[in-house]
Design a protein around this motif. Structure first.
Motif, PDB file in Angstrom:
ATOM      1  N   TYR A  48       0.838  -1.194   0.000  1.00 17.18           N
ATOM      2  CA  TYR A  48       0.000   0.000   0.000  1.00 17.18           C
ATOM      3  C   TYR A  48       0.878   1.252   0.000  1.00 17.18           C
ATOM      4  O   TYR A  48       1.982   1.246   0.555  1.00 17.18           O
ATOM      5  CB  TYR A  48      -0.904   0.024   1.230  1.00 17.18           C
ATOM      6  CG  TYR A  48      -1.922  -1.090   1.270  1.00 17.18           C
ATOM      7  CD1 TYR A  48      -2.747  -1.344   0.189  1.00 17.18           C
ATOM      8  CD2 TYR A  48      -2.061  -1.895   2.405  1.00 17.18           C
ATOM      9  CE1 TYR A  48      -3.684  -2.368   0.223  1.00 17.18           C
ATOM     10  CE2 TYR A  48      -2.995  -2.915   2.452  1.00 17.18           C
ATOM     11  CZ  TYR A  48      -3.795  -3.156   1.350  1.00 17.18           C
ATOM     12  OH  TYR A  48      -4.718  -4.168   1.389  1.00 17.18           O
ATOM     13  N   LEU A  85      -9.923   0.521   0.001  1.00 18.32           N
ATOM     14  CA  LEU A  85     -10.647  -0.284   0.989  1.00 18.32           C
ATOM     15  C   LEU A  85      -9.861  -0.391   2.286  1.00 18.32           C
ATOM     16  O   LEU A  85     -10.438  -0.331   3.385  1.00 18.32           O
ATOM     17  CB  LEU A  85     -10.916  -1.678   0.414  1.00 18.32           C
ATOM     18  CG  LEU A  85     -11.940  -1.739  -0.719  1.00 18.32           C
ATOM     19  CD1 LEU A  85     -11.903  -3.107  -1.404  1.00 18.32           C
ATOM     20  CD2 LEU A  85     -13.341  -1.446  -0.201  1.00 18.32           C
ATOM     21  N   HIS A  86      -8.551  -0.528   2.165  1.00 16.52           N
ATOM     22  CA  HIS A  86      -7.692  -0.607   3.355  1.00 16.52           C
ATOM     23  C   HIS A  86      -7.694   0.726   4.103  1.00 16.52           C
ATOM     24  O   HIS A  86      -7.824   0.762   5.331  1.00 16.52           O
ATOM     25  CB  HIS A  86      -6.280  -0.974   2.921  1.00 16.52           C
ATOM     26  CG  HIS A  86      -5.260  -0.917   4.015  1.00 16.52           C
ATOM     27  ND1 HIS A  86      -5.177  -1.868   5.005  1.00 16.52           N
ATOM     28  CD2 HIS A  86      -4.289   0.000   4.287  1.00 16.52           C
ATOM     29  CE1 HIS A  86      -4.194  -1.568   5.828  1.00 16.52           C
ATOM     30  NE2 HIS A  86      -3.640  -0.428   5.414  1.00 16.52           N
ATOM     31  N   GLU A  87      -7.587   1.829   3.352  1.00 11.38           N
ATOM     32  CA  GLU A  87      -7.465   3.139   3.971  1.00 11.38           C
ATOM     33  C   GLU A  87      -8.763   3.599   4.612  1.00 11.38           C
ATOM     34  O   GLU A  87      -8.754   4.245   5.666  1.00 11.38           O
ATOM     35  CB  GLU A  87      -7.024   4.159   2.914  1.00 11.38           C
ATOM     36  CG  GLU A  87      -6.673   5.517   3.463  1.00 11.38           C
ATOM     37  CD  GLU A  87      -6.068   6.430   2.409  1.00 11.38           C
ATOM     38  OE1 GLU A  87      -5.892   7.624   2.708  1.00 11.38           O
ATOM     39  OE2 GLU A  87      -5.784   5.960   1.294  1.00 11.38           O
ATOM     40  N   LEU A  88      -9.899   3.253   4.004  1.00 13.45           N
ATOM     41  CA  LEU A  88     -11.196   3.732   4.483  1.00 13.45           C
ATOM     42  C   LEU A  88     -11.978   2.654   5.235  1.00 13.45           C
ATOM     43  O   LEU A  88     -13.178   2.806   5.483  1.00 13.45           O
ATOM     44  CB  LEU A  88     -12.027   4.257   3.312  1.00 13.45           C
ATOM     45  CG  LEU A  88     -11.455   5.475   2.578  1.00 13.45           C
ATOM     46  CD1 LEU A  88     -12.388   5.916   1.452  1.00 13.45           C
ATOM     47  CD2 LEU A  88     -11.206   6.634   3.536  1.00 13.45           C
ATOM     48  N   ASP A  89     -11.303   1.570   5.594  1.00 13.76           N
ATOM     49  CA  ASP A  89     -11.933   0.502   6.376  1.00 13.76           C
ATOM     50  C   ASP A  89     -13.167  -0.054   5.673  1.00 13.76           C
ATOM     51  O   ASP A  89     -14.217  -0.287   6.292  1.00 13.76           O
ATOM     52  CB  ASP A  89     -12.314   1.000   7.779  1.00 13.76           C
ATOM     53  CG  ASP A  89     -11.100   1.414   8.596  1.00 13.76           C
ATOM     54  OD1 ASP A  89     -10.067   0.714   8.497  1.00 13.76           O
ATOM     55  OD2 ASP A  89     -11.167   2.434   9.303  1.00 13.76           O
ATOM     56  N   GLY A  90     -13.041  -0.299   4.368  1.00 17.02           N
ATOM     57  CA  GLY A  90     -14.121  -0.901   3.612  1.00 17.02           C
ATOM     58  C   GLY A  90     -14.160  -2.405   3.786  1.00 17.02           C
ATOM     59  O   GLY A  90     -13.326  -2.990   4.499  1.00 17.02           O
ATOM     60  N   PRO A  92     -13.319  -6.098   3.407  1.00 19.15           N
ATOM     61  CA  PRO A  92     -12.077  -6.710   2.915  1.00 19.15           C
ATOM     62  C   PRO A  92     -12.331  -7.548   1.665  1.00 19.15           C
ATOM     63  O   PRO A  92     -13.280  -8.339   1.627  1.00 19.15           O
ATOM     64  CB  PRO A  92     -11.624  -7.579   4.086  1.00 19.15           C
ATOM     65  CG  PRO A  92     -12.862  -7.850   4.882  1.00 19.15           C
ATOM     66  CD  PRO A  92     -13.726  -6.640   4.717  1.00 19.15           C
ATOM     67  N   VAL A 190     -18.445   3.256   1.632  1.00 19.37           N
ATOM     68  CA  VAL A 190     -17.043   3.139   2.028  1.00 19.37           C
ATOM     69  C   VAL A 190     -16.550   4.536   2.394  1.00 19.37           C
ATOM     70  O   VAL A 190     -16.491   5.433   1.553  1.00 19.37           O
ATOM     71  CB  VAL A 190     -16.186   2.546   0.896  1.00 19.37           C
ATOM     72  CG1 VAL A 190     -14.711   2.522   1.299  1.00 19.37           C
ATOM     73  CG2 VAL A 190     -16.660   1.147   0.530  1.00 19.37           C
ATOM     74  N   GLY A 191     -16.220   4.743   3.654  1.00 16.81           N
ATOM     75  CA  GLY A 191     -15.813   6.062   4.109  1.00 16.81           C
ATOM     76  C   GLY A 191     -17.003   6.986   4.271  1.00 16.81           C
ATOM     77  O   GLY A 191     -18.159   6.619   4.013  1.00 16.81           O
ATOM     78  N   ARG A 199      -8.993  12.025   1.370  1.00 15.16           N
ATOM     79  CA  ARG A 199      -7.937  11.180   1.933  1.00 15.16           C
ATOM     80  C   ARG A 199      -6.622  11.424   1.191  1.00 15.16           C
ATOM     81  O   ARG A 199      -6.602  11.634  -0.033  1.00 15.16           O
ATOM     82  CB  ARG A 199      -8.335   9.706   1.834  1.00 15.16           C
ATOM     83  CG  ARG A 199      -8.478   9.250   0.423  1.00 15.16           C
ATOM     84  CD  ARG A 199      -9.139   7.906   0.236  1.00 15.16           C
ATOM     85  NE  ARG A 199      -9.300   7.707  -1.185  1.00 15.16           N
ATOM     86  CZ  ARG A 199      -8.359   7.206  -1.995  1.00 15.16           C
ATOM     87  NH1 ARG A 199      -7.212   6.797  -1.489  1.00 15.16           N
ATOM     88  NH2 ARG A 199      -8.568   7.099  -3.282  1.00 15.16           N
ATOM     89  N   TYR A 267       0.296  10.386   5.722  1.00 13.23           N
ATOM     90  CA  TYR A 267      -0.972  11.031   6.052  1.00 13.23           C
ATOM     91  C   TYR A 267      -1.002  12.509   5.672  1.00 13.23           C
ATOM     92  O   TYR A 267      -1.916  13.230   6.048  1.00 13.23           O
ATOM     93  CB  TYR A 267      -1.274  10.855   7.536  1.00 13.23           C
ATOM     94  CG  TYR A 267      -1.357   9.406   7.942  1.00 13.23           C
ATOM     95  CD1 TYR A 267      -2.410   8.590   7.512  1.00 13.23           C
ATOM     96  CD2 TYR A 267      -0.358   8.832   8.723  1.00 13.23           C
ATOM     97  CE1 TYR A 267      -2.465   7.248   7.865  1.00 13.23           C
ATOM     98  CE2 TYR A 267      -0.413   7.488   9.080  1.00 13.23           C
ATOM     99  CZ  TYR A 267      -1.465   6.707   8.646  1.00 13.23           C
ATOM    100  OH  TYR A 267      -1.528   5.373   8.992  1.00 13.23           O
TER     101      TYR A 267
END
Length: 344
Positions: A48, A85-90, A92, A190-191, A199, A267
């Protein structure tokens, strides 16, 4: 939508005809098969952005661009979707799922999302859906009563249908990028609202696209280096080869520096992500354009007319580069540099 579905393209050669370049439909199928193979093998599980191995990510995308820009387009969308998906906790992604990132927002009607109490559903038409016949899932942007937001959707069901005839491109024909109609498609947010664009990863992902462009430029330059391998270059062709090499080396160096800066500040606490993305994409776009010019001036029409792979690489790169918004992006950069970013 599966890899054996019909792409919006013409037929190949007829029996008895000499074999010619692959048809758009054949290109779509070949790219879809290669994309599926890479996903199934786990070859697109790239690091990532911002986790300390961003150079490795960009190099992998550039290598795919050098192999085939249409393939790189699908792979970049898939890897970008996984990073989002990883960044916004979508949700898996599961093994074997092939994801697209379908977030183009040109003028005109697009997708609308409706909260039905028990869940969200999406309706409308989304343009520029790369891998429309081969992706199993996608991240899509859609307008809701609350504002524009990102959703994860399954796109391999009957509620999702590519619109025939809406991808007429000669360059990037194999990327299979038609408009797609959504009819009551279940969707998972998502997010938060606007989170997709806010982001830092949005800017990092834009540089990943530039890495694909650079790989495509290296493929184009391959025609000139191949010429040098067959016979000595005259002074003019040698000068063009030298110019192309300098440009490609400079762009690669800029991408590596950008990767290191992303890893140092994933970030964007220093606030430089947008300026960095604009600079890198503009530089790589210019390099790619100049490399195509140098190779064309050195080799003439011969490889464009008699080398289908080279002709396709030039056509693909010409189209893919138009994801850069040219003077609009340059003007934005200028406004940011002068503190006038709020001006039109």
């Amino acid at each position: 939508m599966t890899t054996d579905a019909t792409c919006s393209a013409g037929a190949g050669s007829h029996p008895g005809q000499a074999a010619g370049p692959p048809s758009p439909a054949e290109l779509c199928h070949a790219v879809a098969r290669r994309f599926t193979t890479l996903v199934d093998r786990g070859a697109l599980r790239l690091p990532y952005p911002g986790e300390g191995r961003t150079r490795e990510r960009f190099r992998a995308l550039a290598a795919l661009g050098r192999e085939d820009l249409s393939l790189a387009r699908l792979a970049e969308g898939h890897t970008d979707a996984l990073a989002i998906l990883h960044e916004l906790d979508g949700p898996p992604p599961r093994p074997g799922e092939r994801w697209g990132a379908w977030a183009a927002q040109p003028p005109g009607p697009g997708l609308t999302a409706t909260d039905e109490g028990g869940g969200w559903r999406i309706d409308g038409v989304k343009p520029y859906c790369s891998g429309a016949h081969s992706c199993t899932h996608a991240l899509v942007t859609a307008d809701s009563d609350q504002g524009r937001r990102l959703f994860a959707v399954r796109v391999s069901g009957h509620e999702v249908a590519p619109v025939p005839g809406t991808w007429q491109a000669v360059g990037m024909a194999g990327s299979d990028t038609p408009d797609v109609t959504f009819t009551g498609v279940p969707a998972t947010p998502v997010g938060d609202i606007g989170g997709y664009l806010r982001r830092p990863g949005f800017q990092h992902g834009g540089i990943g696209v530039a890495a694909c462009w650079l790989g495509g430029a290296r493929a184009v330059a391959g025609a000139l280096t191949a010429e040098a391998g067959r016979r000595p270059l005259d002074a003019h062709a040698a000068a063009h080869l030298g110019e192309a090499d300098v440009l490609l080396h400079a762009a690669e160096s800029v991408l590596e520096r950008a990767a290191d800066e992303i890893d140092h500040d994933p970030y964007d606490r220093l606030g430089g992500a947008r300026v960095r993305s604009l600079r890198v994409r503009a530089l790589v776009e210019k390099v790619c354009t100049d490399v195509m010019s140098h190779v064309g001036r050195a080799t003439g029409a011969e490889p464009l007319c008699h080398d289908a792979r080279h002709a396709r690489a030039v056509a693909d790169l010409t189209v893919y580069l138009r994801q850069h918004h040219a003077e609009r992006n340059h003007a934005e950069l200028g406004h940011l540099l002068t503190g006038q970013e709020d001006r039109p």
